[in-house]
Scaffold this motif. Structure first.
Motif, PDB file in Angstrom:
ATOM      1  N   LYS A 110     -27.475  42.882  34.473  1.00 32.93           N
ATOM      2  CA  LYS A 110     -28.488  43.394  35.564  1.00 32.93           C
ATOM      3  C   LYS A 110     -27.329  44.167  36.464  1.00 32.93           C
ATOM      4  O   LYS A 110     -27.974  45.791  36.501  1.00 32.93           O
ATOM      5  N   GLY A 165     -26.635  33.020  43.513  1.00 36.84           N
ATOM      6  CA  GLY A 165     -26.052  32.122  43.636  1.00 36.84           C
ATOM      7  C   GLY A 165     -24.385  31.766  44.440  1.00 36.84           C
ATOM      8  O   GLY A 165     -24.736  30.793  45.314  1.00 36.84           O
ATOM      9  N   THR A 166     -23.554  32.404  44.155  1.00 42.16           N
ATOM     10  CA  THR A 166     -22.530  32.473  45.061  1.00 42.16           C
ATOM     11  C   THR A 166     -22.402  32.118  46.002  1.00 42.16           C
ATOM     12  O   THR A 166     -22.428  31.493  47.166  1.00 42.16           O
ATOM     13  N   ASP A 201     -20.269  39.150  44.332  1.00 41.31           N
ATOM     14  CA  ASP A 201     -21.118  38.816  44.986  1.00 41.31           C
ATOM     15  C   ASP A 201     -21.440  38.747  46.388  1.00 41.31           C
ATOM     16  O   ASP A 201     -22.236  38.768  46.895  1.00 41.31           O
ATOM     17  N   LYS A 210     -30.504  42.786  41.464  1.00 45.43           N
ATOM     18  CA  LYS A 210     -31.739  41.992  40.359  1.00 45.43           C
ATOM     19  C   LYS A 210     -32.205  43.233  41.355  1.00 45.43           C
ATOM     20  O   LYS A 210     -33.727  42.956  41.071  1.00 45.43           O
TER      21      LYS A 210
HETATM   22  N1  LIG Z   1     -22.212  35.301  39.901  1.00 43.59           N
HETATM   23  C1  LIG Z   1     -23.933  35.496  39.973  1.00 43.59           C
HETATM   24  C2  LIG Z   1     -24.073  34.953  38.834  1.00 43.59           C
HETATM   25  C3  LIG Z   1     -25.196  35.296  38.451  1.00 43.59           C
HETATM   26  O1  LIG Z   1     -25.668  36.695  38.453  1.00 43.59           O
HETATM   27  C4  LIG Z   1     -24.269  34.605  40.708  1.00 43.59           C
HETATM   28  O2  LIG Z   1     -23.488  33.905  41.897  1.00 43.59           O
HETATM   29  O3  LIG Z   1     -25.822  34.726  41.257  1.00 43.59           O
END
Ligand SMILES: N[C@@H](CC=O)C(=O)O
Ligand code: NAI
Ligand code: NA
Length: 433
Positions: A110, A165-166, A201, A210
């Motif tokens: 990305k 996600g993090t 993140d 994204k």
């Molecule tokens: N580090 C990213 C991994 C996926 O794109 C997240 O935490 O979402």
């Protein structure tokens, strides 16, 4: 090869980390099914790694490992290249080299797509090859294909989601256990969600990349990471989370892409959303993306947005499509940027603010605070006082206004004598405007 059997499609995987190792594993474990689905054997012919003796989560068949990624990506017999190294270089040169040499490419990168997507799309179009990247946004969740294909006949007006996600894990932890930011981050690192250097993140760079990809596809326009307004979660305090709780809300890091008559906007920032909102129930490292379009209405996509195996699922899905296209001597839809809409600055975007203000508890204070909002053309939805005397705190939620008006109001509040401190400022999404 038996009569009528198709020649194998040869695949090179660049990078064998969290995602690459799972791609290699699935290519081995699913070989029979992949052959049946594609219509020809899919043969792994090389895996590029940084070090031949590095520790790996998968056993790579003998003779396939190489440290010469460019040599592998541009090998004449390679049909499909999977780039899962990440970052800008050497990933960009490897993808461009592969396309120029006639290979189709699948990537999860990305950061690169958001920074320099058009260069890659143009190279793919020139070569007449595919460039697919479903894994780049929200991991396993099918979201880019629905935007590019399923909704190609509709008009998407808004994309709103939790795409990292993090940070969702950290904010969820702060909400459910009252943990502070550092404590929650430490746990995310221990569980392997966050990177050793979690800046991308935590500071929202990953989500912003994204958002750029989502906005480009949704609005048929070129939106890059530099166009996305970005705020991370490192400044979110336990007090912000508690303040959200008081309002029956929860703090989430949101990516918001919107279409307006003036153009498009894309932003990433923490926001309070009501606990009744479907995004409020996205817990842990899960992702969810809401899409609103004129004809379809509201759609929601939910699932694991990170992790080696879920991300490899999206990579393999792309690989099958690209392999089928290759056999049929065709390519899928390329970049669609015909609408060429302007990207609006954050100040022009309509938002709502939640502001908690530590004030002197005396007559006239409330009126003075309300006046500061009115002076900037911002009307108020609710004003609530918590505590008395020394502990008095006013909590104000505004109606929608241009973000520039709201941030100017907060600057004015900070300079008022009756304001001891502005203790929490956060945008509000998902409730009444
Ligand atoms: N580090 C990213 C991994 C996926 O794109 C997240 O935490 O979402
Ligand atoms: N891990 C995840 O949950 C997700 C990752 N992605 C994306 O997938 C891509 C890969 O991510 P991860 O596997 O998590 O990263 P990773 O860091 O685990 O793996 C990358 C691998 O590439 C190797 N590498 C670096 N330079 C190389 C070179 N020149 N030649 C060969 N190998 C080289 C590294 O040694 C490492 O093993 C990135 O673009 C990432 O943004 C996308 C969605 C989710
Ligand atoms: Na995805």
């Amino acid at each position: 090869m038996s009569e009528g059997a198709k020649r194998p499609l040869k695949v090179a995987v660049l990078g064998c980390g969290s995602v690459g190792s799972q791609v290699v594993r699935l290519l081995g474990e699913q070989a029979g099914d992949l052959e049946a689905r594609v219509g020809a054997p899919v043969e792994l012919v090389g895996v590029a790694v940084r070090r031949l003796d590095g520790p790996r989560d998968v056993e790579v068949p003998d003779g396939l490992l190489t440290t010469d990624a460019l040599g592998l990506a541009t090998r004449d017999d390679v049909d499909l290249v999977v780039e899962v190294i990440g970052g800008i270089e050497p990933a960009r040169s490897l993808i461009l080299g592969a396309l120029e040499n006639g290979a189709s490419v699948v990537t999860a990168n990305k950061a690169l797509l958001a920074e320099d997507g058009p260069t890659l799309f143009e190279a793919a179009a020139k070569a007449g090859r595919d460039l697919y990247y479903e894994a780049a946004v929200a991991g396993a969740i099918p979201i880019l294909r629905p935007l590019r294909e399923s909704l190609a006949g509709d008009k998407v007006t808004r994309v709103l989601g939790i795409v990292n996600g993090t940070t969702n894990f950290i904010l969820d932890k702060m909400d459910t256990s009252g943990a502070g930011f550092s404590e929650a981050l430490e746990e995310a690192q221990e569980l392997g969600y966050a990177e050793a250097d979690p800046t991308a993140d935590v500071e929202g760079f990953d989500a912003a990349a994204k958002a750029a990809i989502l906005a480009s596809l949704a609005f048929h326009s070129r939106v890059t990471a530099a166009d996305v307004y970005r705020e991370g979660i490192s400044e979110v305090t336990a007090a912000d989370v508690a303040s959200a709780r008081e309002m029956a809300s929860v703090v989430k890091l949101l990516a918001i892409c919107e279409l307006s008559p003036q153009g498009v906007s894309a932003r990433v920032h923490p926001a309070m959303i009501p606990r009744s909102h479907p995004l409020a129930s996205v817990h842990g490292a899960y992702n969810a993306v809401f899409v609103e379009s004129e004809a379809a209405g509201q759609l929601m996509f939910y699932g694991p947005g990170a992790g080696g195996s879920p991300t490899a699922s999206a990579v393999l899905g792309d690989l099958v499509t690209v392999a089928r296209n290759r056999l049929a001597d065709t390519r899928g839809a390329g970049e669609s940027a015909y609408a060429d809409r302007a990207v609006l600055p954050m100040g022009e975007t309509l938002t709502r603010y939640h502001v908690a203000i530590d004030v002197d508890d005396k007559a006239g204070v409330l009126a003075a605070i309300a006046q500061a909002f009115a002076d900037h053309g911002v009307s108020l939805q609710t004003v609530r006082q918590q505590g008395r005397g020394e502990d008095a705190e006013l909590v104000v939620v505004s109606h929608e206004a241009r973000d520039a008006q709201l941030s100017a109001t907060v600057r004015a509040l900070r300079s008022m004598e009756i304001v001891r401190e502005v203790t929490s400022v956060m945008r509000v999404e998902g409730g009444d405007e």
